[in-house]
Scaffold this motif. Structure first.
Motif, PDB file in Angstrom:
ATOM      1  N   CYS A  80       1.091  -0.876   0.051  1.00  8.40           N
ATOM      2  CA  CYS A  80      -0.029   0.130   0.003  1.00  8.40           C
ATOM      3  C   CYS A  80       1.073   1.188  -0.021  1.00  8.40           C
ATOM      4  O   CYS A  80       1.665   0.887   0.941  1.00  8.40           O
ATOM      5  N   ASP A  82      -0.648   4.467   0.043  1.00  4.85           N
ATOM      6  CA  ASP A  82      -1.877   5.483   0.092  1.00  4.85           C
ATOM      7  C   ASP A  82      -1.082   6.073   1.466  1.00  4.85           C
ATOM      8  O   ASP A  82      -0.448   6.030   1.990  1.00  4.85           O
ATOM      9  N   LEU A  83      -1.516   7.544   1.239  1.00  2.00           N
ATOM     10  CA  LEU A  83      -1.189   8.185   2.173  1.00  2.00           C
ATOM     11  C   LEU A  83      -0.607   8.355   3.361  1.00  2.00           C
ATOM     12  O   LEU A  83       0.217   7.913   4.184  1.00  2.00           O
ATOM     13  N   PRO A  84      -2.289   7.283   4.449  1.00  2.00           N
ATOM     14  CA  PRO A  84      -1.070   7.000   5.928  1.00  2.00           C
ATOM     15  C   PRO A  84      -0.655   6.170   5.892  1.00  2.00           C
ATOM     16  O   PRO A  84       0.900   6.089   6.612  1.00  2.00           O
ATOM     17  N   CYS A  85      -0.245   5.391   4.474  1.00  2.00           N
ATOM     18  CA  CYS A  85       0.996   4.287   5.112  1.00  2.00           C
ATOM     19  C   CYS A  85       2.247   4.396   4.283  1.00  2.00           C
ATOM     20  O   CYS A  85       3.245   4.727   4.784  1.00  2.00           O
ATOM     21  N   CYS A 121      -4.532   1.862  -1.134  1.00  2.00           N
ATOM     22  CA  CYS A 121      -5.323   1.832   0.259  1.00  2.00           C
ATOM     23  C   CYS A 121      -6.360   0.214   0.390  1.00  2.00           C
ATOM     24  O   CYS A 121      -6.964   0.081  -0.495  1.00  2.00           O
ATOM     25  N   LEU A 122      -5.021  -0.174   1.322  1.00  2.00           N
ATOM     26  CA  LEU A 122      -5.656  -1.756   1.653  1.00  2.00           C
ATOM     27  C   LEU A 122      -6.639  -2.057   2.607  1.00  2.00           C
ATOM     28  O   LEU A 122      -6.818  -3.041   3.518  1.00  2.00           O
ATOM     29  N   ALA A 123      -7.634  -0.809   3.146  1.00  2.00           N
ATOM     30  CA  ALA A 123      -8.719  -0.431   4.628  1.00  2.00           C
ATOM     31  C   ALA A 123      -7.935  -1.597   5.721  1.00  2.00           C
ATOM     32  O   ALA A 123      -8.647  -1.920   6.317  1.00  2.00           O
ATOM     33  N   GLY A 124      -6.027  -1.066   6.086  1.00  2.00           N
ATOM     34  CA  GLY A 124      -5.945  -1.193   7.208  1.00  2.00           C
ATOM     35  C   GLY A 124      -4.796   0.155   8.091  1.00  2.00           C
ATOM     36  O   GLY A 124      -3.901  -0.329   7.950  1.00  2.00           O
ATOM     37  N   CYS A 125      -4.959   0.891   7.729  1.00  2.00           N
ATOM     38  CA  CYS A 125      -4.798   1.634   7.816  1.00  2.00           C
ATOM     39  C   CYS A 125      -4.119   2.189   9.289  1.00  2.00           C
ATOM     40  O   CYS A 125      -3.287   2.532   9.483  1.00  2.00           O
ATOM     41  N   LEU A 130       1.433  -1.622   5.594  1.00  2.00           N
ATOM     42  CA  LEU A 130       1.000  -2.874   5.016  1.00  2.00           C
ATOM     43  C   LEU A 130       1.032  -3.625   3.617  1.00  2.00           C
ATOM     44  O   LEU A 130       1.247  -2.458   3.048  1.00  2.00           O
TER      45      LEU A 130
HETATM   46  S1  FES Z   1      -4.055   3.829   3.362  1.00  2.00           S
HETATM   47 FE1  FES Z   1      -2.253   1.781   3.435  1.00  2.00          FE
HETATM   48  S2  FES Z   1      -3.816   0.490   5.107  1.00  2.00           S
HETATM   49 FE2  FES Z   1      -5.239   1.753   4.058  1.00  2.00          FE
END
Ligand code: FES
Length: 164
Positions: A80, A82-85, A121-125, A130
């Motif tokens: 992942c 996406d932003l949080p990761c 996003c893999l929905a495990g932010c 991850l």
């Molecule tokens: S941003 Fe990585 S799991 Fe949501």
């Protein structure tokens, strides 16, 4: 051609849906499991089984990141980004994986064990950063954890080859 066992599984699944079209996703999973990836021929076979136009099947395959229209490794790693990761170091982990595997994102190792890809996003932010390895999540990653995971997968992959 799908094996008799796969055809029987598909026939059984079709009894759970009001129309054949609704069984497209499970049908594609069966075909991908059978062939390793969804070639144009495999997509045509699924389309024929479900009485769909092959272009409809193709567009669904292109939409979902877990369907592969090209050959992939035994283990497909989606990291992942996406932003949080990303805020928790995903970019560095992707570089670490590239270095450890000796490939770039989008490539497969020469031994056919690993394909490296990125994902949104893999929905495990809450467990970022991850990655997903086939259908399993590996969470709260660090370079050290990645090394452990790769070693475990290499051992499993080598054992599985020995059993063939
Ligand atoms: S941003 Fe990585 S799991 Fe949501």
């Amino acid at each position: 051609m799908l094996s008799d066992a796969a055809k029987a599984e598909l026939d059984s699944i079709l009894t759970h849906y009001p129309d054949k079209r609704s069984a497209l996703l499970p049908a594609l999973y069966i075909a991908q499991r059978e062939y390793g990836y969804l070639s144009a021929e495999a997509m045509r076979e699924v389309a024929s089984s479900l009485e769909l136009d092959p272009t409809e099947v193709y567009s669904v395959v292109r939409f979902y990141s877990l369907f592969y229209s090209e050959p992939v490794g035994k283990y497909v790693i989606h990291v992942c980004e996406d932003l949080p990761c990303a805020l928790r170091g995903a970019e560095g982990l992707i570089r670490h994986l590239e270095e450890r595997l000796g490939i770039r994102v989008g490539e497969t190792t020469p031994d056919g064990l690993f394909t490296l890809q990125t994902a949104m996003c893999l929905a495990g932010c809450d467990k970022a950063p991850l990655m997903q390895v086939n259908l399993e999540y590996e969470e709260s990653l660090t370079p050290g954890r990645i090394d452990e995971i790769l070693q475990r997968l290499r051992n499993e992959g080598i054992e599985a080859k020995g059993d063939e």
